[in-house]
Enzyme design. Structure first.
Site, PDB file in Angstrom:
ATOM      1  N   GLU A   1     -87.146  21.524  23.127  1.00  9.11           N
ATOM      2  CA  GLU A   1     -87.791  20.153  23.044  1.00  9.11           C
ATOM      3  C   GLU A   1     -87.829  19.303  24.370  1.00  9.11           C
ATOM      4  OE1 GLU A   1     -85.644  17.354  20.293  1.00  9.11           O
ATOM      5  OE2 GLU A   1     -87.184  15.911  20.428  1.00  9.11           O
TER       6      GLU A   1
ATOM      7  N   HIS B   1     -91.258  21.355  25.757  1.00 10.85           N
ATOM      8  CA  HIS B   1     -92.094  20.395  24.946  1.00 10.85           C
ATOM      9  C   HIS B   1     -92.156  19.128  25.376  1.00 10.85           C
ATOM     10  CE1 HIS B   1     -91.652  17.217  21.825  1.00 10.85           C
ATOM     11  NE2 HIS B   1     -92.826  17.735  21.460  1.00 10.85           N
TER      12      HIS B   1
HETATM   13 CU1  CUO Z   1     -93.187  15.074  17.647  1.00  9.49          CU
HETATM   14 CU2  CUO Z   1     -94.085  16.689  20.426  1.00  9.49          CU
HETATM   15  O1  CUO Z   1     -92.504  16.090  19.082  1.00  9.49           O
HETATM   16  O2  CUO Z   1     -94.176  14.853  19.191  1.00  9.49           O
END
Ligand code: CUO
Length: 686
Positions: free
Chosen positions: A337, A352
């Site tokens: 993430e 991410h």
């Molecule tokens: Cu919900 Cu990329 O994690 O938007």
């Protein structure tokens, strides 16, 4: 004898003033206090006690009040985390209230609302408070900016009783020359974007550990976003579009453009668009204290794949941590993430989040044009942009790569002895059996809280969204054992791929959209289970999504309204079913009953009733995730040997049924009696 000067905080119909210690007033307001008092007093007054000392707010104060605030920026999220920590540290409700009042006129407003919302959601003494809907507080994040000019006119010229809702055109961000526009109704759905904002509010990636470190949060990051991609793909296929293409090459132009047409009223700017064929570059923005290269993203990606294929990651102490069948996905979720629970951000970075950042600053990577981030930089707006799905399809693929390394479910892992699901069907009044009906519906949302300096009273915006006729599932089960409890799991997926060929299991499983999950007691012999679509464990009712949608809701309905858990996280009920097509989009409905003795989680409802409406994607507030199985079970893994089709995957405790989703291009007027109405509400669970 505390000197008191009320200052106006309420908007809309909330005629509330805070009786504020004079020391709390900012320099701008000190000389104006009595004037403001005269203009806004007369309603309810809340007395604020003065704190003996104000905690050190200097770090969160570094962001100006007129600057854009993005949670994806580490600098900003650290400031928010600090503010959350300071709010959480207040000992009583009164202290929190006092500090919040002090901070309100000083801290960046978007950061303030975010931090306070996280705190209100998590503190034992505030968690039952009803937060106003985010769309009411910040309507400009959710709808066409032209609405606000018209709202201003309506509310200054027209008296409350005579105002008419301002219609947001059905499509406003593009036309059909843009292929992706076909599906803008999904990307720009207010409820979907609210869900995403709320999910990230409940699962922040930074902040005090007691808030961030929730049961299986990394796995839920994977699963909730995996389901978004599955739903998006099903929605695309309903519209004769191919599944979304992963954003794999970060050096080539991005074909999809997006022009949001949103005002960023907080930062006094419009949200920057992204033209077609924009190309990512290295990011170096001093103002956000952020710099990273595309090469960094590539390095993190390679290390993550390396870890997946080796079966372990390396933690900050240099030790190997195995990616096991049970915990691997949770470790990877936090790592990719990346949240502060990542076991090694030095090595695996923040793939991410920095992908969001690279995309959201694609138009001004070094800040030479003094531009803010685009919609990908805010969880309230990111899902509007086609590139969101390309990026998350990429992220999901990494998780799928991991899932391919762990053992497939054996027949034994899937079975429930002596339980046989004989059939499942869908029925709805006036609609052929095993058909789902979709159409457009209009709803209203009150803008008045989110508009500054307007006369009191509601001003509604009227928007059009997808809707479906409520329906029932009927499941027939034969239990040849003793009375037992089972978990019913219902999914739906398209039957044919883009070429019109029947899906193979290995692809179809990734398109399986969860519709519901619930417990049943199976008596010996034949059981008929009926379940209503509005009871779904995935969704929250319309009136919970939009919260104070109707500020003047009839008194008779307030009990019904109070019975809901005002949590906000949850897929909007109106988007439970994809649009389908006029001919009837062909799908397969899947139902499974698994053994609750294995599924059960101890203490899953420690906190009683709060926020368990949409546990599949959101968990349960202050409790463990209520299902012991891997999220996405039984579709989260590649199939056992020999299974090529869904039919071959079935064990006796499963069944499938062909269904069609038929869309009719008609628009239904807003429900008059929205709150607690039969059509969209579901009862609070007991
Ligand atoms: Cu919900 Cu990329 O994690 O938007």
């Amino acid at each position: 004898d505390r000197p008191t000067e009320p200052i106006f905080i309420g908007k809309g119909d909330d005629n509330v003033s805070f009786d504020v210690p004079a020391e709390y007033l900012t320099d701008r307001y000190k000389p104006l206090a009595s004037d403001i008092q005269n203009r806004f007093s007369g309603g309810k007054t809340i007395s604020i006690s003065k704190l003996s000392s104000i905690p050190d707010l200097s770090f969160p104060l570094q962001l100006g009040r007129d600057k854009a605030f993005s949670l994806f920026l580490p600098y900003h999220s650290k400031m928010a985390a600090k503010l959350i920590e300071i709010f959480m540290a207040t000992k009583t409700f009164d202290e929190l209230l006092s500090l919040a009042v002090y901070a309100r006129d000083r801290i960046n407003p978007y950061m303030f609302i975010y931090a306070l919302s996280v705190v209100v959601t998590h503190r034992p003494d505030t968690r039952n408070l009803e937060l106003p809907s985010h769309v009411e507080m910040f309507p400009s994040l959710y709808m066409d900016s032209t609405v606000f000019g018209r709202a201003r006119e309506e509310s200054t010229v027209v008296q409350t009783g005579s105002r008419t809702p301002i219609e947001i055109p059905h499509d406003y961000s593009a036309n059909n020359l843009d292929f992706e526009h076909r599906i803008s109704y999904f990307r720009e759905d207010i409820g979907i974007n609210l869900h995403h904002w709320h999910w990230h509010l409940v699962y922040p990636f930074d902040g005090p550990l007691e808030i961030v470190n929730k049961d299986r949060r990394g796995e839920l990051f994977f699963y909730m976003h995996q389901q978004i991609i599955a739903r998006y793909n099903m929605e695309r296929m309903s519209n004769d579009m191919n599944r979304v293409v992963r954003l794999t090459n970060w050096r080539s132009p991005i074909a999809e453009g997006y022009f949001p047409k949103l005002d960023n009223i907080l930062a006094n700017r419009v949200w920057p668009p992204r033209p077609v064929n924009a190309t990512l570059s290295n990011i170096n923005r001093e103002v956000e204290q952020m710099s990273f290269d595309i090469e960094d993203l590539e390095r993190w990606r390679d290390r993550i794949f390396n870890a997946i294929h080796s079966g372990f990651i390396i933690n900050t102490a240099g030790q190997q941590v195995r990616l096991t069948e049970t915990d691997g996905i949770n470790i990877l979720g936090n790592l990719i993430e990346a949240s502060i629970l990542s076991l090694n951000q030095n090595l695996y970075g923040s793939l991410h989040n920095n992908g969001h950042n690279a995309i959201s600053f694609i138009h001004d990577p070094d800040n030479r044009f003094l531009e803010n981030y685009g919609v990908m930089g805010d969880s309230a707006t990111a899902m509007r942009d086609p590139v969101f799905y390309r990026w998350h399809a990429y992220i999901d693929d990494i998780f799928q790569e991991f899932k391919a390394t762990i053992p497939s479910y054996t027949v034994q892992n899937l079975s429930f002895d002596n339980v046989r699901v004989q059939s499942v069907e869908i029925s709805a009044t006036g609609i052929p059996r095993n058909e789902l009906a979709t159409f457009w519906q209009q709803s209203d949302v009150d803008l008045s809280r989110g508009l500054d300096f307007l006369p009191r009273g509601s001003v509604f915006a009227r928007f059009t969204h997808l809707q479906h006729a409520p329906f029932n599932y009927k499941i027939t089960v034969e239990n040849n054992g003793n009375q037992r409890v089972g978990t019913v799991r219902i999914f739906i997926a398209p039957k044919f791929d883009e070429r019109g060929l029947p899906f193979l299991f290995r692809e179809q499983r990734k398109l399986m959209v969860e519709l519901d999950k619930f417990s049943v007691t199976l008596t010996r012999g034949r059981n008929e289970i009926t379940r209503r679509s509005i009871e779904s464990s995935v969704t929250i009712p319309h009136e919970v999504t939009y919260r104070n949608l109707d500020r003047n809701r009839p008194a008779a309905n307030t009990d019904a309204a109070a019975a809901f858990n005002f949590c906000g996280c949850g897929w909007p009920q109106n988007m439970l079913i994809p649009k389908g097509s006029a001919e009837g989009f062909q799908c397969q409905l899947f139902v499974m009953i698994s053994n609750s003795a294995i599924d059960q989680v101890e203490n899953a409802h420690a906190d009683g009733q709060t926020c368990n409406n949409a546990s599949s994607y959101c968990g349960i507030r202050n409790s463990r995730y209520p299902d012991a199985r891997s999220m996405g079970y039984p579709f989260d893994r590649t199939p056992r040997d020999g299974v090529v089709t869904l039919q071959q995957f079935l064990t006796p405790n499963m069944a499938m049924q062909d269904v069609r989703i038929r869309f009719s291009n008609r628009t239904v007027a807003p429900l008059q009696n929205r709150v607690g109405s039969q059509q969209t509400s579901k009862p609070a669970k007991s």
